[in-house]
Design a protein around this motif. Structure first.
Motif, PDB file in Angstrom:
ATOM      1  N   TYR A 271       0.829  -1.210   0.000  1.00  0.00           N
ATOM      2  CA  TYR A 271       0.000   0.000   0.000  1.00  0.00           C
ATOM      3  C   TYR A 271       0.863   1.260   0.000  1.00  0.00           C
ATOM      4  O   TYR A 271       0.596   2.210  -0.733  1.00  0.00           O
ATOM      5  N   ILE A 272       1.903   1.265   0.827  1.00  0.00           N
ATOM      6  CA  ILE A 272       2.823   2.408   0.899  1.00  0.00           C
ATOM      7  C   ILE A 272       4.122   2.012   0.219  1.00  0.00           C
ATOM      8  O   ILE A 272       4.721   0.989   0.550  1.00  0.00           O
ATOM      9  N   GLN A 273       4.554   2.825  -0.744  1.00  0.00           N
ATOM     10  CA  GLN A 273       5.762   2.511  -1.496  1.00  0.00           C
ATOM     11  C   GLN A 273       6.691   3.705  -1.596  1.00  0.00           C
ATOM     12  O   GLN A 273       6.250   4.829  -1.809  1.00  0.00           O
ATOM     13  N   PHE A 274       7.979   3.429  -1.418  1.00  0.00           N
ATOM     14  CA  PHE A 274       8.996   4.449  -1.634  1.00  0.00           C
ATOM     15  C   PHE A 274       9.691   4.221  -2.978  1.00  0.00           C
ATOM     16  O   PHE A 274      10.279   5.119  -3.543  1.00  0.00           O
ATOM     17  N   LYS A 275       9.618   2.991  -3.457  1.00  0.00           N
ATOM     18  CA  LYS A 275      10.086   2.635  -4.786  1.00  0.00           C
ATOM     19  C   LYS A 275       8.940   1.937  -5.509  1.00  0.00           C
ATOM     20  O   LYS A 275       8.113   1.271  -4.890  1.00  0.00           O
ATOM     21  N   THR A 276       8.889   2.089  -6.805  1.00  0.00           N
ATOM     22  CA  THR A 276       7.826   1.454  -7.576  1.00  0.00           C
ATOM     23  C   THR A 276       7.964  -0.063  -7.526  1.00  0.00           C
ATOM     24  O   THR A 276       9.042  -0.599  -7.754  1.00  0.00           O
ATOM     25  N   SER A 277       6.859  -0.732  -7.219  1.00  0.00           N
ATOM     26  CA  SER A 277       6.851  -2.194  -7.208  1.00  0.00           C
ATOM     27  C   SER A 277       5.441  -2.676  -7.505  1.00  0.00           C
ATOM     28  O   SER A 277       4.499  -2.371  -6.778  1.00  0.00           O
ATOM     29  N   LEU A 278       5.320  -3.418  -8.604  1.00  0.00           N
ATOM     30  CA  LEU A 278       4.024  -3.896  -9.069  1.00  0.00           C
ATOM     31  C   LEU A 278       4.099  -5.408  -9.225  1.00  0.00           C
ATOM     32  O   LEU A 278       5.044  -5.932  -9.815  1.00  0.00           O
ATOM     33  N   ASP A 279       3.104  -6.115  -8.669  1.00  0.00           N
ATOM     34  CA  ASP A 279       3.026  -7.566  -8.819  1.00  0.00           C
ATOM     35  C   ASP A 279       2.011  -7.913  -9.900  1.00  0.00           C
ATOM     36  O   ASP A 279       0.905  -7.357  -9.925  1.00  0.00           O
ATOM     37  N   VAL A 280       2.375  -8.843 -10.776  1.00  0.00           N
ATOM     38  CA  VAL A 280       1.524  -9.235 -11.898  1.00  0.00           C
ATOM     39  C   VAL A 280       1.213 -10.730 -11.780  1.00  0.00           C
ATOM     40  O   VAL A 280       2.127 -11.545 -11.615  1.00  0.00           O
ATOM     41  N   PHE A 281      -0.066 -11.065 -11.882  1.00  0.00           N
ATOM     42  CA  PHE A 281      -0.503 -12.451 -11.731  1.00  0.00           C
ATOM     43  C   PHE A 281      -1.290 -12.888 -12.966  1.00  0.00           C
ATOM     44  O   PHE A 281      -2.255 -12.215 -13.358  1.00  0.00           O
ATOM     45  N   LEU A 282      -0.896 -13.993 -13.574  1.00  0.00           N
ATOM     46  CA  LEU A 282      -1.663 -14.549 -14.674  1.00  0.00           C
ATOM     47  C   LEU A 282      -2.970 -15.126 -14.142  1.00  0.00           C
ATOM     48  O   LEU A 282      -3.091 -15.443 -12.958  1.00  0.00           O
ATOM     49  N   ALA A 283      -3.951 -15.292 -15.032  1.00  0.00           N
ATOM     50  CA  ALA A 283      -5.302 -15.666 -14.611  1.00  0.00           C
ATOM     51  C   ALA A 283      -5.340 -16.979 -13.840  1.00  0.00           C
ATOM     52  O   ALA A 283      -6.104 -17.132 -12.886  1.00  0.00           O
ATOM     53  N   TYR A 284      -4.517 -17.945 -14.243  1.00  0.00           N
ATOM     54  CA  TYR A 284      -4.564 -19.257 -13.587  1.00  0.00           C
ATOM     55  C   TYR A 284      -3.872 -19.264 -12.226  1.00  0.00           C
ATOM     56  O   TYR A 284      -4.014 -20.227 -11.454  1.00  0.00           O
ATOM     57  N   ASN A 285      -3.137 -18.220 -11.913  1.00  0.00           N
ATOM     58  CA  ASN A 285      -2.439 -18.125 -10.627  1.00  0.00           C
ATOM     59  C   ASN A 285      -3.408 -17.589  -9.569  1.00  0.00           C
ATOM     60  O   ASN A 285      -3.297 -16.452  -9.107  1.00  0.00           O
ATOM     61  N   GLU A 286      -4.363 -18.411  -9.174  1.00  0.00           N
ATOM     62  CA  GLU A 286      -5.446 -17.948  -8.311  1.00  0.00           C
ATOM     63  C   GLU A 286      -5.019 -17.718  -6.871  1.00  0.00           C
ATOM     64  O   GLU A 286      -5.544 -16.834  -6.195  1.00  0.00           O
ATOM     65  N   ASN A 287      -4.075 -18.495  -6.365  1.00  0.00           N
ATOM     66  CA  ASN A 287      -3.674 -18.298  -4.968  1.00  0.00           C
ATOM     67  C   ASN A 287      -2.736 -17.108  -4.778  1.00  0.00           C
ATOM     68  O   ASN A 287      -2.633 -16.559  -3.683  1.00  0.00           O
ATOM     69  N   GLU A 288      -2.030 -16.720  -5.837  1.00  0.00           N
ATOM     70  CA  GLU A 288      -1.183 -15.524  -5.844  1.00  0.00           C
ATOM     71  C   GLU A 288      -0.121 -15.535  -4.750  1.00  0.00           C
ATOM     72  O   GLU A 288       0.258 -14.493  -4.221  1.00  0.00           O
ATOM     73  N   HIS A 289       0.382 -16.718  -4.424  1.00  0.00           N
ATOM     74  CA  HIS A 289       1.454 -16.800  -3.429  1.00  0.00           C
ATOM     75  C   HIS A 289       2.745 -16.202  -3.983  1.00  0.00           C
ATOM     76  O   HIS A 289       3.526 -15.590  -3.247  1.00  0.00           O
TER      77      HIS A 289
END
Length: 210
Positions: free
Chosen positions: A114-132
């Motif tokens: 939620y709070i970021q000092f550097k840009t960081s984005l997580d990307v999940f493909l559709a089949y990755n439902e648990n997103e671990h």
């Protein structure tokens, strides 16, 4: 240079297709993404090194979900993406074509925290439902417009972006980004990620109005 060469060799051996294999090339692809002035606030042109328009992103005016549609040069919808409402991490969901049906989801992207000092984005493909573990990651500095897009292991770079200054962009007040997509990497996917990154980092007053 040796490290970059190893990345290029790795991509030649392991193609990355998310949207379609039609949007891949055996050599690096350099694209310029230009934000246009528009009522929706979400229109972009994507141009190759020869000045040809490869894609257009069009925002849906007065959309409650800040919806965007990526079109090819002929105007065909390739994918659409929209901001998920009530999401603390600014999650965007991407669909095939101009769909908004859950069965057509290709991937989603959200802030890593939620709070970021550097840009960081997580990307999940559709089949990755648990997103671990995320499938791709965007990291770098949005303020400097310098970010890399990495495969899920976090070490293999598949694309790089930076701010591009031109006389035209300065005069018209446009955001203009240069993106290098590595060989055999789906460049429609990369364009979508860069646009989502831009939208996530827009001032909240702008985002909520679209």
């Amino acid at each position: 240079m040796a490290q970059t060469t190893s990345y290029l060799q790795a991509q030649m051996e392991n193609p990355i297709t998310v949207v379609s294999p039609n949007f891949m090339a055996p050599s690096p692809v350099d694209l310029t993404i230009v934000k246009l002035m528009s009522f929706s606030g979400g229109d972009f042109n994507v141009i190759d090194v020869n000045g040809n328009v490869m894609f257009k992103v069009k925002g849906k005016y007065m959309s409650l979900h800040a919806r965007r549609v990526l079109h090819d040069a002929a105007g065909n919808p390739i994918l659409s993406f929209q901001r998920k409402r009530m999401s603390l991490h600014e999650r965007w969901v991407v669909f095939r074509g101009d769909s908004s049906n859950s069965k057509d989801i290709i991937f989603s992207a959200k802030r890593s925290s939620y709070i970021q000092f550097k840009t960081s984005l997580d990307v999940f493909l559709a089949y990755n439902e648990n997103e671990h573990v995320c499938d791709f990651k965007v990291k770098g500095s949005w303020l400097e417009r310098s970010c890399t897009i990495n495969a899920g292991d976090g070490t293999t770079i598949i694309a790089q972006m930076h701010k591009k200054h031109t006389l035209n962009s300065i005069v018209l007040g446009k955001d203009t980004f240069a993106v290098t997509v590595f060989p055999n990497v789906d460049y429609a996917f990369i364009v979508a990620l860069v646009v989502i990154l831009h939208e996530i980092n827009r001032p909240s007053s702008q985002s909520t109005n679209n």
